[in-house]
Write an enzyme that holds these catalytic residues in place. Structure first.
Site, PDB file in Angstrom:
ATOM      1  N   LYS A   1      -8.045 118.749 -69.717  1.00 51.73           N
ATOM      2  CA  LYS A   1      -7.082 119.769 -69.275  1.00 51.73           C
ATOM      3  C   LYS A   1      -6.442 120.523 -70.437  1.00 51.73           C
ATOM      4  O   LYS A   1      -6.470 120.082 -71.578  1.00 51.73           O
ATOM      5  CB  LYS A   1      -6.023 119.136 -68.365  1.00 51.73           C
ATOM      6  CG  LYS A   1      -6.592 118.930 -66.953  1.00 51.73           C
ATOM      7  CD  LYS A   1      -5.555 118.534 -65.936  1.00 51.73           C
ATOM      8  CE  LYS A   1      -6.244 118.376 -64.578  1.00 51.73           C
ATOM      9  NZ  LYS A   1      -5.362 117.782 -63.575  1.00 51.73           N
TER      10      LYS A   1
ATOM     11  N   ARG B   1      -8.914 109.909 -63.051  1.00 52.40           N
ATOM     12  CA  ARG B   1      -9.914 110.897 -62.621  1.00 52.40           C
ATOM     13  C   ARG B   1     -10.436 111.602 -63.875  1.00 52.40           C
ATOM     14  O   ARG B   1      -9.699 112.340 -64.516  1.00 52.40           O
ATOM     15  CB  ARG B   1      -9.243 111.878 -61.660  1.00 52.40           C
ATOM     16  CG  ARG B   1     -10.177 112.906 -61.062  1.00 52.40           C
ATOM     17  CD  ARG B   1      -9.402 113.818 -60.110  1.00 52.40           C
ATOM     18  NE  ARG B   1     -10.254 114.859 -59.572  1.00 52.40           N
ATOM     19  CZ  ARG B   1     -10.562 115.978 -60.228  1.00 52.40           C
ATOM     20  NH1 ARG B   1     -10.079 116.196 -61.428  1.00 52.40           N
ATOM     21  NH2 ARG B   1     -11.345 116.871 -59.655  1.00 52.40           N
TER      22      ARG B   1
HETATM   23  C1  7PJ Z   1      -6.716 116.835 -60.271  1.00 50.44           C
HETATM   24  C2  7PJ Z   1      -7.333 116.728 -59.028  1.00 50.44           C
HETATM   25  C3  7PJ Z   1      -5.720 115.876 -60.630  1.00 50.44           C
HETATM   26  C4  7PJ Z   1      -6.111 114.855 -58.493  1.00 50.44           C
HETATM   27  C5  7PJ Z   1      -8.114 118.447 -60.075  1.00 50.44           C
HETATM   28  C6  7PJ Z   1      -9.308 119.573 -63.109  1.00 50.44           C
HETATM   29  C7  7PJ Z   1      -8.664 120.383 -62.054  1.00 50.44           C
HETATM   30  N1  7PJ Z   1      -7.036 115.747 -58.142  1.00 50.44           N
HETATM   31  N2  7PJ Z   1      -8.207 117.758 -58.920  1.00 50.44           N
HETATM   32  N3  7PJ Z   1      -5.457 114.912 -59.701  1.00 50.44           N
HETATM   33  N4  7PJ Z   1      -7.230 117.904 -60.916  1.00 50.44           N
HETATM   34  N5  7PJ Z   1      -5.782 113.865 -57.652  1.00 50.44           N
HETATM   35  O1  7PJ Z   1     -10.005 118.598 -62.858  1.00 50.44           O
HETATM   36  O2  7PJ Z   1      -9.108 119.962 -64.293  1.00 50.44           O
HETATM   37  O3  7PJ Z   1      -5.088 115.892 -61.687  1.00 50.44           O
HETATM   38  S1  7PJ Z   1      -9.043 119.885 -60.381  1.00 50.44           S
END
Ligand code: 7PJ
Length: 263
Positions: free
Chosen positions: A205, A239
């Site tokens: 990020k 994640r």
């Molecule tokens: C997240 C997500 C996060 C959860 C994305 C990216 C953007 N779901 N989906 N937490 N980020 N739960 O992966 O950079 O931080 S999309």
């Protein structure tokens, strides 16, 4: 939790996994590297992106979910805010939902409740299309996040979703400046008061890009540092894009944390 994007405009994968076979191979590799969950997403939620119709999201996600469930021994999470997508993918065997909009879309609470599946509810201020336009909070960020998540837990319980089914996510990068993100990670223990498992997503990020001045393909070392700190501060699901290195970072961190503090 390994990230499997099936969006043509996802910023760090560039839509490479749009083809089902490719998606399957990528998921297999993440499982071999130690992922326990595969998070399939068909709607880009990167800053500035617009939401898409549920049918388009379903067209992207459903074939991948179906094959993952059938061919791989994986818990398949679906990254969606759409009640239609929840209903259809639950029928295909999805094992959990991950909703960056915390079940606030019309009908989402009911669809999630009926599925009986675990759900990750995340904090976001605004919508992906506008969330990074001068994010501002009237109270300390960690208090705003705890308050929001407590409200969403109550809404879930009122809709018949037991709290044991919920996983919480502070939502790094979703309507937050770098300073907000750093402070939120530093004070993540505040979220433990809610008494539910924590999931975090910081992989690749822009908070890493901004602190280290690195482009997206050079953010892994920074991301591993954040992963270690998140585990130390209570995160139980990470994640991530880079599963192998992240598993090592988590296992090393965990080994230290298992060592008692007695002399
Ligand atoms: C997240 C997500 C996060 C959860 C994305 C990216 C953007 N779901 N989906 N937490 N980020 N739960 O992966 O950079 O931080 S999309």
């Amino acid at each position: 939790m390994g990230i499997l994007n099936v969006t043509p405009d996802s910023f760090s994968d560039g839509g490479r996994h749009i083809v089902v076979d490719d998606a399957l191979r990528h998921a297999e590799r993440m499982l071999a590297e130690g992922a326990a969950i595969i998070d399939v997403g068909g709607e880009s939620t990167r800053p500035g992106s617009q939401s898409i119709p549920a049918q388009q999201e379903l067209d992207r996600v459903a074939p991948v979910v179906e094959r993952l469930v059938r061919e791989l021994d994986a818990l398949v999470s679906v990254d969606t805010s759409s009640p239609e997508v929840m209903r259809e993918t639950a029928a295909l065997g999805a094992g959990m939902f991950n909703d960056v909009r915390a079940l606030q879309c019309e009908g989402a609470l009911q669809a999630a409740a009926r599925s009986g599946l675990p759900i990750c509810v995340m904090h976001m201020q605004g919508e992906p299309s506008d969330m990074q336009q001068a994010p501002h909070y009237a109270e300390p960020i960690e208090e705003a996040v705890v308050r929001f998540l407590a409200e969403r837990i109550a809404a879930c319980e009122a809709a018949g979703i037991r709290r044991e089914r919920l996983i919480l996510d502070p939502g790094f990068g979703f309507g937050k400046t770098v300073e907000h993100n750093l402070r939120l990670l530093r004070r993540m223990q505040h979220l433990e008061a809610l008494g539910l498992p924590l999931l975090v997503g910081m992989s690749r990020k822009s908070m890493i890009g901004k602190v280290l001045e690195r482009p997206v393909e050079e953010r892994l070392p920074g991301g591993l540092a954040l992963a270690a700190l998140a585990v130390e501060r209570g995160a139980r699901i990470l994640r991530v894009h880079d599963v192998g290195p992240s598993v090592d970072a988590v296992n090393m961190t965990w080994a230290v944390l298992q060592e008692g503090l007695e002399p």
